[in-house]
Design a protein around this motif. Sequence first.
Motif, PDB file in Angstrom:
ATOM      1  N   ILE A   1      22.921 110.134 -48.322  1.00  0.00           N
ATOM      2  CA  ILE A   1      23.615 109.105 -49.100  1.00  0.00           C
ATOM      3  C   ILE A   1      23.057 107.744 -48.684  1.00  0.00           C
TER       4      ILE A   1
ATOM      5  N   ASP B   1      24.494 102.820 -51.992  1.00  0.00           N
ATOM      6  CA  ASP B   1      25.370 103.497 -52.949  1.00  0.00           C
ATOM      7  C   ASP B   1      26.827 103.525 -52.502  1.00  0.00           C
ATOM      8  N   VAL B   2      27.084 103.231 -51.228  1.00  0.00           N
ATOM      9  CA  VAL B   2      28.445 103.327 -50.691  1.00  0.00           C
ATOM     10  C   VAL B   2      29.158 101.996 -50.891  1.00  0.00           C
ATOM     11  N   PRO B   3      30.307 101.987 -51.525  1.00  0.00           N
ATOM     12  CA  PRO B   3      31.024 100.728 -51.745  1.00  0.00           C
ATOM     13  C   PRO B   3      31.232  99.939 -50.457  1.00  0.00           C
TER      14      PRO B   3
ATOM     15  N   GLU C   1      38.130 103.269 -50.361  1.00  0.00           N
ATOM     16  CA  GLU C   1      37.211 103.396 -51.497  1.00  0.00           C
ATOM     17  C   GLU C   1      35.859 103.942 -51.042  1.00  0.00           C
ATOM     18  N   ALA C   2      35.367 103.431 -49.920  1.00  0.00           N
ATOM     19  CA  ALA C   2      34.096 103.935 -49.395  1.00  0.00           C
ATOM     20  C   ALA C   2      34.219 105.401 -48.994  1.00  0.00           C
TER      21      ALA C   2
ATOM     22  N   MET D   1      36.311 107.637 -50.160  1.00  0.00           N
ATOM     23  CA  MET D   1      36.450 108.469 -51.354  1.00  0.00           C
ATOM     24  C   MET D   1      35.099 108.735 -52.000  1.00  0.00           C
ATOM     25  N   TYR D   2      34.239 107.706 -52.028  1.00  0.00           N
ATOM     26  CA  TYR D   2      32.913 107.912 -52.590  1.00  0.00           C
ATOM     27  C   TYR D   2      32.124 108.928 -51.758  1.00  0.00           C
ATOM     28  N   ILE D   3      32.157 108.760 -50.439  1.00  0.00           N
ATOM     29  CA  ILE D   3      31.414 109.690 -49.572  1.00  0.00           C
ATOM     30  C   ILE D   3      31.945 111.111 -49.750  1.00  0.00           C
ATOM     31  N   THR D   4      33.258 111.260 -49.810  1.00  0.00           N
ATOM     32  CA  THR D   4      33.848 112.589 -50.000  1.00  0.00           C
ATOM     33  C   THR D   4      33.406 113.201 -51.320  1.00  0.00           C
ATOM     34  N   SER D   5      33.257 112.377 -52.339  1.00  0.00           N
ATOM     35  CA  SER D   5      32.804 112.900 -53.635  1.00  0.00           C
ATOM     36  C   SER D   5      31.391 113.457 -53.546  1.00  0.00           C
ATOM     37  N   ARG D   6      30.626 113.005 -52.558  1.00  0.00           N
ATOM     38  CA  ARG D   6      29.249 113.475 -52.384  1.00  0.00           C
ATOM     39  C   ARG D   6      29.142 114.638 -51.419  1.00  0.00           C
TER      40      ARG D   6
END
Length: 276
Positions: free
Chosen positions: A47, A51-53, A10-11, A13-18
């Motif tokens: 980042i 903000d990172v899960p 999950e973390a 995926m969030y970073i990749t989205s950014r």
Amino acid sequence: MENLKEKMQEAAMYITSRIGEEPVLIGMVLGSGLGDLAEQLEDRIYISYKDVPFFPVSTVFGHKGRLVVGTLEGKRVMCMQGRFHYYEGYGMDQVVFPIQVMHALGIKDLLVTNAAGGVNTSFKVGDLMLITDHIKLIADSPMRGPNYDDLGPRFFDMTGTYDKSLMAIARKEAASLGMTLQEGIYMFFAGPSFETPAEVRAARILGSDAVGMSTVPEAIAASHMRMRVLGISCITNMAAGILQQPLNHEEVMETGELVKEGFGNLIRRVTRQWPF
């Protein structure tokens, strides 16, 4: 969500989205006073840790508490401007979680840096020390608890934690810059108090050249996942009892400021020659 792998994904995926899908080749953990290297990256993306899960939040003065992703010497890297420490009250698993997330992002190589107290009396304040090995006598371990076999084995070898080929590059590039690069063993203490003079004498007897409150948990987690590690300490003060003067964090930050140009030049050169 208690499953470590789910949290890592999950973390990541969030970073990749950014930052997009372009691979990141090297993860860098920048210690106290050394975070300015991240400002030299091209095409920087910032980042915040908050903000990172599942990321903790860095609480130490001088740690900006964010990831910076960009290009350094033609290679895409991810820098941690500030790390998490055991003494902040985080568990060892939280301290190393960012390294595990880097692995989930496909990063296979790690540079870890720190501010350290000099134990070897031939060192001086401002020296950089190549970490050749470490000592950890603290019982807690980041790998305590359930093991995930697809990350690494339950029982794993620590003989080659600090990669010999990367150390050779660091030596060569330091020599080409006319820089004295010390080498030695880093000993991990829990902190946040600085070590006592008696503890420093004991560290020297045990074979330590520098002492500090970080790096070793991250190196253990990286070794578990078979990541290559290069470790460099900045000797920001001589450890307790050597110069007979009080220790403070301001001295750590001031020395980091003084050495940041030479440190940055060395890391840029090493990054340029980093083998893949």
